[in-house]
Write an enzyme that holds these catalytic residues in place. Structure first.
Site, PDB file in Angstrom:
ATOM      1  N   LYS A 144       0.830  -1.201   0.000  1.00 30.51           N
ATOM      2  CA  LYS A 144       0.000   0.000   0.000  1.00 30.51           C
ATOM      3  C   LYS A 144       0.868   1.256   0.000  1.00 30.51           C
ATOM      4  CE  LYS A 144      -3.927   0.129   2.286  1.00 30.51           C
ATOM      5  NZ  LYS A 144      -4.932   0.029   3.393  1.00 30.51           N
ATOM      6  N   ILE A 145       0.591   2.128  -0.948  1.00 29.60           N
ATOM      7  CA  ILE A 145       1.288   3.402  -1.073  1.00 29.60           C
ATOM      8  C   ILE A 145       0.234   4.506  -1.137  1.00 29.60           C
ATOM      9  CG2 ILE A 145       2.814   4.800  -2.530  1.00 29.60           C
ATOM     10  CD1 ILE A 145       4.042   2.188  -3.556  1.00 29.60           C
TER      11      ILE A 145
END
Length: 371
Positions: A144-145
């Site tokens: 997740k970014i």
């Protein structure tokens, strides 16, 4: 639909909505709960975030032996946090591996987020993402970014390495379009780098309930009948317009070229789908966002509510775009500034995850001291 409650989730899945659970803990893994939800509630994915891990560590009863080992090894709090969280994600990925295999890699995914304190640091985000991919070491993990301005080039760079990505903290339509552009660029670079595009999966997490929370606050401050009549409508309208943008982007010639090379589409993922206002239906952000090829990641309370009394009338998104645009136009007419709402939500989203991450580190530090 039969009277069997689980059929409600089956019907939702059949309508094209992948049911993911927005929660994870060591207790959920070791008790068999996650495996049971996979088999009985049609859960085909898991998302985590710093708040989820902070809560799991604070309330969990099964982390003791590993914490004791980490204390004996004299690992730092930062490194201990990575060991603990990647262990949970690795174990959850193994539980969901049959789903991953059965879906040819589309579902059976588990997400883990980069340190939220890096949300405005492109290079370190890339380095952290590469580390987490290596540390979890499972093909069905998603890194997740956050979709900050600094996160966009990180998304491209990480995808270019052949790493699957969950883009998080998307609130606004223009930023979502930029996320899809970053995805396309990342896949184009991955192809140039010799990666098999069919092995790269991505979702774009578009947040829903937080939009209503912020806009409702502004509408209630205005207090007029016109303002109050718009409460609880912006979140769904905004997400529906995001799906329209998704349809446009993924029917482009640019996408067709990538698809011909084996690429998979970046699915819209409805996040923040737990209803905050008790006056609204507790399945508002599920029933209102049914469309082919999307993911809905739900807190367990929302999932159980839909299992109990949710309805799947069919596609509730396509064909609603004019009506959805009217909602946003009406808000603008009342002086509710969309861009300001989005800016506030992004800033607060990053800040909340930073607070949760610091709480997680503080909890680990205290537990290491006791071990």
């Amino acid at each position: 639909m039969t009277e069997n409650n689980t059929d409600r989730l089956a019907a939702l899945s059949a309508a094209g909505v992948a049911v993911w659970l927005d929660d994870l803990s060591r207790d959920r893994i070791t008790s068999g709960n996650l495996e049971k939800m996979r088999d009985e509630q049609h859960v085909v994915g898991v998302t985590t975030n710093p708040s989820i891990f902070a809560n799991a560590l604070a309330k969990g009863t099964t982390y003791g032996p590993q914490l004791a080992d980490l204390a004996r090894r004299k690992l730092s709090v930062e490194e201990s946090s990575r060991v603990l969280t990647t262990w949970d994600v690795r174990a959850a990925a193994d539980i969901l591996r049959p789903v991953f295999d059965a879906s040819n890699g589309t579902d059976g995914r588990v997400s883990i987020e980069v340190d939220p304190r890096l949300a405005h640091d492109t290079e370190t985000t890339v380095a952290e993402a590469k580390y987490l991919w290596w540390a979890v070491d499972r093909p069905n993990v998603l890194i997740k970014i956050p979709a900050t301005l600094e996160g966009l080039p990180a998304i491209t760079a990480v995808l270019a390495e052949g790493i699957s990505v969950n883009v998080t903290l998307i609130f606004g339509l223009e930023r979502y379009k930029a996320v899809m552009d970053a995805f396309f660029t990342g896949l184009e670079q991955a192809k140039a780098n010799g990666h098999d595009l069919s092995t790269i999966e991505s979702v774009a997490s578009f947040f829903v309930s937080r939009v209503d929370t912020e806009i409702d606050k502004r509408l209630e401050k205005l207090g007029s009948p016109e303002a109050l009549a718009l409460r609880g409508k912006a979140g769904v309208a905004n997400a529906r317009l995001a799906y329209q943008a998704y349809e446009e982007a993924f029917s482009s010639d640019r996408w067709k070229a990538l698809a011909a090379a084996g690429a998979r589409p970046q699915r819209p993922l409805w996040a923040s789908t737990g209803v905050k206002n008790p006056d609204y239906s507790d399945v508002l952000y599920v029933e209102g966002l049914i469309a082919p090829g999307v993911v809905n990641t739900m807190p367990e309370a929302t999932l159980r509510a839909f299992e109990d009394h949710g309805d799947t009338p069919g596609d509730t998104v396509t064909g609603t775009y004019a009506e959805s645009r009217e909602v946003l136009d009406a808000l603008a007419g009342l002086g509710v500034e969309y861009d300001d709402v989005i800016d506030v939500l992004e800033r607060e989203g990053v800040e909340k995850f930073e607070v949760s991450w610091n709480e997680l580190l503080a909890t680990i530090s205290a537990e290491l001291d006791k071990a």
